[in-house]
Design an enzyme around this catalytic site. Structure first.
Site, PDB file in Angstrom:
ATOM      1  N   ASP A 156      12.291  -5.160  53.468  1.00 52.63           N
ATOM      2  CA  ASP A 156      11.490  -5.599  54.607  1.00 52.63           C
ATOM      3  C   ASP A 156      11.225  -4.465  55.589  1.00 52.63           C
ATOM      4  O   ASP A 156      11.099  -4.689  56.783  1.00 52.63           O
ATOM      5  CB  ASP A 156      12.188  -6.764  55.314  1.00 52.63           C
ATOM      6  N   CYS A 213       3.461 -32.172  48.105  1.00 53.11           N
ATOM      7  CA  CYS A 213       4.245 -32.103  49.348  1.00 53.11           C
ATOM      8  C   CYS A 213       3.545 -31.220  50.372  1.00 53.11           C
ATOM      9  O   CYS A 213       3.060 -30.134  50.057  1.00 53.11           O
ATOM     10  CB  CYS A 213       5.636 -31.550  49.049  1.00 53.11           C
ATOM     11  N   CYS A 216       6.049 -28.882  55.115  1.00 58.92           N
ATOM     12  CA  CYS A 216       6.110 -27.673  55.935  1.00 58.92           C
ATOM     13  C   CYS A 216       4.899 -27.544  56.839  1.00 58.92           C
ATOM     14  O   CYS A 216       4.997 -27.026  57.960  1.00 58.92           O
ATOM     15  CB  CYS A 216       6.245 -26.442  55.044  1.00 58.92           C
ATOM     16  N   CYS A 236       2.084 -18.826  65.124  1.00 60.90           N
ATOM     17  CA  CYS A 236       3.429 -19.043  64.593  1.00 60.90           C
ATOM     18  C   CYS A 236       4.475 -18.739  65.667  1.00 60.90           C
ATOM     19  O   CYS A 236       4.424 -17.693  66.322  1.00 60.90           O
ATOM     20  CB  CYS A 236       3.640 -18.152  63.377  1.00 60.90           C
ATOM     21  N   CYS A 270      11.868 -28.117  53.882  1.00 57.41           N
ATOM     22  CA  CYS A 270      11.543 -27.999  52.460  1.00 57.41           C
ATOM     23  C   CYS A 270      12.522 -28.816  51.613  1.00 57.41           C
ATOM     24  O   CYS A 270      13.737 -28.615  51.701  1.00 57.41           O
ATOM     25  CB  CYS A 270      11.561 -26.536  52.031  1.00 57.41           C
TER      26      CYS A 270
END
Length: 394
Positions: A156, A213, A216, A236, A270
């Site tokens: 990352d 689904c 989220c 966000c 989730c």
């Protein structure tokens, strides 16, 4: 949301000094998987550097829409992200690894404790960059010793599209929240990558198992998903509380609630998370003092106390002022009039960012007449335009 700007570990080594046999192919990969498990990785897969070409198209569309907000580092040299060979022409295989950080309690429960701050599960322990990179380097050194080939390590911190690569390597799939979902670990995987000049057998890419689904998407407080598999980072809460350097936009302040660093809502809901508890590493366990810290105590942190509390934590990277900004938004949303004095005390803070957030927090907690009285005394002495605008708007 996750992001990084720089950093790569490059490892070279001797070509199997004192070794009679050089492992290669399937044998090397099998031994690599065993070593990875020994070092604390929960899953491993290998993919081709060319495997993420389709993801590159979506990444360019994301940038063109401006959905990355102020994260300019994402738009810098995008060709290096969309093709691993753009970052290192010598890469022949991409090894993707995951560490399960599934929390031991539901992260959504703290949202009901309005006088406490909610810190994203991944940030409640030691900085995962440091924890995972140590393991990656150890595994990379092992691989260099066994293969003699050059490697590079990423966690990352460079232009690597970890999630598409992880899906291509069979670790999971990118869910409708754009994060990786695993059938074994749900939405709770830290990812790391090793680029190697070794030619290793590939794993099959995982398929999408989200089905119909949309949990989220439906739970997102700020409607940050304009469509399945699309994220507008500007909406966000993780972006707003971490990457955003300025005031929190007014339209999102109430929706942020008591989230003071990141947001776990789309991950926590989730349904695949029911599998995420097995094999959790104790080194990634949450610190007790960061599970549900009281806003009244956090609001009193000066720079030194902030650095001490968040030593080795990813929270430290945003700095004291941005963090206190977030705490004040949470105070304003707490409904706890007893916290008003903490906001009032911060009206004199050295940081304009903090003072502006304190104005808003007070406007949510004190009676109108008292607020007008405070405004009358403060506006004349306030030198910062943005803070004066907070007073006027409130």
């Amino acid at each position: 949301m996750a992001g990084g700007r720089a950093g790569v570990a490059e490892l070279r080594g001797p070509r199997l000094l004192n070794k009679a046999v050089k492992l290669s192919g399937a044998d090397l990969k099998a031994a690599l998987a065993r070593e990875a498990r020994t070092l604390g990785f929960d899953c491993i897969g290998v993919t081709d550097p060319e495997a993420i070409a389709p993801a590159g198209k979506h990444f360019y569309e994301f940038l063109e829409a401006g959905a990355h907000g102020d994260m300019d580092w994402l738009a810098a040299s995008p060709e290096r992200r969309t093709d691993p060979r753009g970052l290192w022409p010598g890469v022949r295989s991409v090894i993707m690894l995951g560490v399960n950080y599934g929390p031991d309690e539901n992260p959504l429960h703290i949202l009901e404790k309005r006088s406490c701050g909610a810190i994203s599960a991944y940030a409640q322990g030691d900085d995962y960059h440091d924890v995972i990179k140590k393991r990656l380097k150890a595994l990379a050194r092992w691989l260099v010793a066994m293969s003699g080939d050059e490697v590079k390590v990423f966690v990352d911190t460079a232009a690597v599209m970890e999630k598409p690569l992880a899906q291509a390597a069979g670790l999971g799939w990118q869910g409708k929240h754009t994060n990786l979902v695993s059938r074994e670990f749900g939405s709770w995987l830290f990812l790391g990558a090793i680029y190697t000049a070794s030619d290793l057998p590939r794993d099959e890419a995982d398929d999408d198992h989200c089905g119909s689904c949309r949990a989220c998407q439906d739970i997102c407080p700020t409607a940050a998903f304009p469509a399945p598999y699309q994220l507008d980072a500007r909406r966000c809460i993780s972006y707003l509380t971490i990457e955003n350097k300025g005031p929190i936009p007014h339209e999102f302040r109430k929706a942020i609630g008591n989230r003071i660093y990141g947001c776990d809502d789309c991950l926590a809901v989730c349904p695949w998370n029911k599998f995420a508890q097995e094999g959790r590493e104790t080194k990634l366990a949450a610190r007790a003092e960061l599970r549900a810290p009281e806003l009244s105590q956090l609001a009193r942190l000066d720079d030194g106390a902030f650095r001490a509390l968040f030593a080795k934590s990813p929270v430290k990277r945003i700095g004291r002022d941005r963090f206190i900004r977030n705490v004040l938004i949470a105070i304003g949303n707490s409904g706890d009039a007893l916290l008003a004095h903490e906001a009032e005390r911060l009206l004199d803070d050295a940081s304009a960012l903090v003072r502006g957030a304190a104005v808003w927090a007070l406007s949510q907690l004190v009676e109108r007449e008292k607020f007008k009285s405070l405004a009358a005394g403060a506006m004349g002495a306030e030198a910062d335009f943005s803070v004066r605008e907070e007073w006027r708007r409130a």
